[in-house]
Enzyme design. Structure first.
Site, PDB file in Angstrom:
ATOM      1  N   PRO A  87     -11.373   0.302  -7.012  1.00 57.36           N
ATOM      2  CA  PRO A  87     -12.302  -0.441  -6.208  1.00 57.36           C
ATOM      3  C   PRO A  87     -12.813  -1.201  -6.218  1.00 57.36           C
ATOM      4  O   PRO A  87     -12.861  -1.475  -4.880  1.00 57.36           O
ATOM      5  CB  PRO A  87     -13.018   0.663  -6.337  1.00 57.36           C
ATOM      6  CG  PRO A  87     -12.774   1.965  -7.912  1.00 57.36           C
ATOM      7  CD  PRO A  87     -11.744   1.217  -8.812  1.00 57.36           C
ATOM      8  N   GLU A 114     -13.970   4.026 -16.690  1.00 60.71           N
ATOM      9  CA  GLU A 114     -14.928   3.270 -16.507  1.00 60.71           C
ATOM     10  C   GLU A 114     -13.867   2.715 -15.902  1.00 60.71           C
ATOM     11  O   GLU A 114     -14.327   1.522 -15.034  1.00 60.71           O
ATOM     12  CB  GLU A 114     -16.379   2.237 -17.473  1.00 60.71           C
ATOM     13  CG  GLU A 114     -17.302   3.180 -18.158  1.00 60.71           C
ATOM     14  CD  GLU A 114     -17.490   4.223 -17.294  1.00 60.71           C
ATOM     15  OE1 GLU A 114     -17.580   5.610 -16.644  1.00 60.71           O
ATOM     16  OE2 GLU A 114     -18.229   3.693 -15.980  1.00 60.71           O
ATOM     17  N   ARG A 151       7.755   6.190   2.790  1.00 60.71           N
ATOM     18  CA  ARG A 151       8.046   6.557   4.742  1.00 60.71           C
ATOM     19  C   ARG A 151       8.241   5.843   5.331  1.00 60.71           C
ATOM     20  O   ARG A 151       9.048   5.650   5.917  1.00 60.71           O
ATOM     21  CB  ARG A 151       6.658   7.556   5.337  1.00 60.71           C
ATOM     22  CG  ARG A 151       4.946   6.838   5.508  1.00 60.71           C
ATOM     23  CD  ARG A 151       4.214   7.838   5.959  1.00 60.71           C
ATOM     24  NE  ARG A 151       4.772   8.106   7.978  1.00 60.71           N
ATOM     25  CZ  ARG A 151       4.741   7.566   8.292  1.00 60.71           C
ATOM     26  NH1 ARG A 151       4.175   6.547   8.581  1.00 60.71           N
ATOM     27  NH2 ARG A 151       5.144   8.148   9.298  1.00 60.71           N
ATOM     28  N   ASP A 166       3.773   5.368  14.459  1.00 58.07           N
ATOM     29  CA  ASP A 166       2.501   5.395  13.643  1.00 58.07           C
ATOM     30  C   ASP A 166       1.384   5.438  14.537  1.00 58.07           C
ATOM     31  O   ASP A 166       1.280   3.905  15.216  1.00 58.07           O
ATOM     32  CB  ASP A 166       3.218   4.614  12.303  1.00 58.07           C
ATOM     33  CG  ASP A 166       3.493   5.735  11.625  1.00 58.07           C
ATOM     34  OD1 ASP A 166       4.189   5.011  10.626  1.00 58.07           O
ATOM     35  OD2 ASP A 166       4.277   6.323  12.401  1.00 58.07           O
TER      36      ASP A 166
HETATM   37  C1  4FV Z   1     -10.149   3.455  -6.925  1.00 54.20           C
HETATM   38  C2  4FV Z   1     -10.294   3.573  -5.949  1.00 54.20           C
HETATM   39  C3  4FV Z   1     -10.878   4.119  -8.043  1.00 54.20           C
HETATM   40  C4  4FV Z   1     -12.453   3.723 -11.186  1.00 54.20           C
HETATM   41  C5  4FV Z   1     -12.672   4.285 -11.986  1.00 54.20           C
HETATM   42  C6  4FV Z   1     -10.340   4.741 -11.767  1.00 54.20           C
HETATM   43  C7  4FV Z   1     -11.833   4.693 -10.513  1.00 54.20           C
HETATM   44  C8  4FV Z   1     -11.564   4.171 -12.583  1.00 54.20           C
HETATM   45  N1  4FV Z   1      -8.836   3.365  -7.350  1.00 54.20           N
HETATM   46  N2  4FV Z   1      -9.231   3.070  -5.006  1.00 54.20           N
HETATM   47  N3  4FV Z   1     -11.044   4.062  -5.270  1.00 54.20           N
HETATM   48  N4  4FV Z   1     -10.308   4.197  -8.910  1.00 54.20           N
HETATM   49  O1  4FV Z   1     -11.943   4.950  -7.672  1.00 54.20           O
HETATM   50  O2  4FV Z   1      -8.424   2.458  -6.138  1.00 54.20           O
HETATM   51  O3  4FV Z   1     -10.574   3.435 -12.939  1.00 54.20           O
END
Ligand code: 4FV
Length: 254
Positions: A87, A114, A151, A166
């Site tokens: 994230p 985490e 794709r 697209d």
């Molecule tokens: C996430 C997202 C996501 C966070 C902690 C996996 C999680 C755990 N990855 N975009 N939104 N990952 O939420 O890519 O490790």
């Protein structure tokens, strides 16, 4: 393209990658997906891959050793591009999907719990996020990237479809699509689409893409690749007309 997916749950990928466009691309050898279980790189007898966070706090953190060993095991050379799904990463976009589709070898690292030990970020080339929300793991984000990139690979979409038409090409949302029947529950297909007048159809579709982008994603309009014709139409529909941009290479790409 070869894609190694580093995950604690390879079984999660059974299904989404076995059907339709992605499934066919794998059968045709356009895409070679290899699922790598991070736990296979844990060296202790209990095959530990996570541990409690230094400094205390809830949850577990993925240990660096198994992840470093897994990345080093699949890395084939300078062409290998390692991506951590997280994230805190850059927002994943259609523009980035096109850029990744140019590469020959991707490694997608799926976090869990985490997250990963901070030192893991030293062996990744890029961090990508699919959205500002927290998932249970990086597996679904990895599938999203795999699907969006697959794709765009030559031959993946087959003749009929072209990824160049697209959503998000030129940075605009897509125009409305209709198919038979011409009238459904008294909802009629716009006449212009039945006219066979291709130039009129092109104009209608462009105007509708502009209108929809203005109404739903005005943030995109500011960065879209617009023609003078587009600006005239935006003005006619009372939409804000973004200033003409210098034709920079990433104008219009989202
Ligand atoms: C996430 C997202 C996501 C966070 C902690 C996996 C999680 C755990 N990855 N975009 N939104 N990952 O939420 O890519 O490790």
């Amino acid at each position: 393209m070869r894609v190694d997916v580093l995950t604690l749950f390879p079984e999660m990928f059974a299904g989404p990658l076995d059907h339709s466009i992605v499934g066919r691309a794998r059968q045709r050898g356009i895409l070679d997906v290899r699922l790598v279980n991070i736990r296979d790189f844990a060296t202790d007898k209990h095959r530990i891959v996570d541990d409690t966070p230094y400094g205390g706090g809830p949850g577990m953190v993925l240990k660096p050793e198994p992840l470093f060993a897994a990345v080093e095991a699949v890395r084939t050379g300078p062409e290998t591009h390692v991506i951590l799904m997280d994230p805190q990463g850059e927002p994943f976009t259609q523009k980035r999907a096109w850029e990744l589709a140019e590469k020959s070898h991707l490694v997608l690292v799926c976090g869990h719990y985490e997250g990963v030990d901070e030192r893991v970020r030293t062996i990744v080339d890029e961090e990508l996020s699919i959205g500002d929300y927290v998932l249970t793991g990086g597996e679904l984000p990895a599938m999203v990237v795999l699907d969006a990139v697959c794709r765009l690979l030559p031959g993946a979409l087959g003749e009929a479809a072209s990824a160049r038409q697209d959503s998000f090409e030129d940075g605009l949302l897509d125009h409305p699509h209709y198919t038979r029947p011409a009238v459904f529950r008294s909802m009629a297909v716009p006449e212009v689409l039945l006219s066979g007048h291709h130039e009129e159809i092109r104009r209608w579709r462009r105007r509708e893409a502009l209108r929809r982008t203005w109404l739903r994603r005005p943030d995109l309009l500011a960065r879209a690749r617009l023609t003078e014709e587009d600006r005239r139409w935006l003005a006619e529909m009372g939409a804000p007309v973004p200033p003409a941009q210098a034709a920079s290479e990433d104008a219009g790409e989202v």
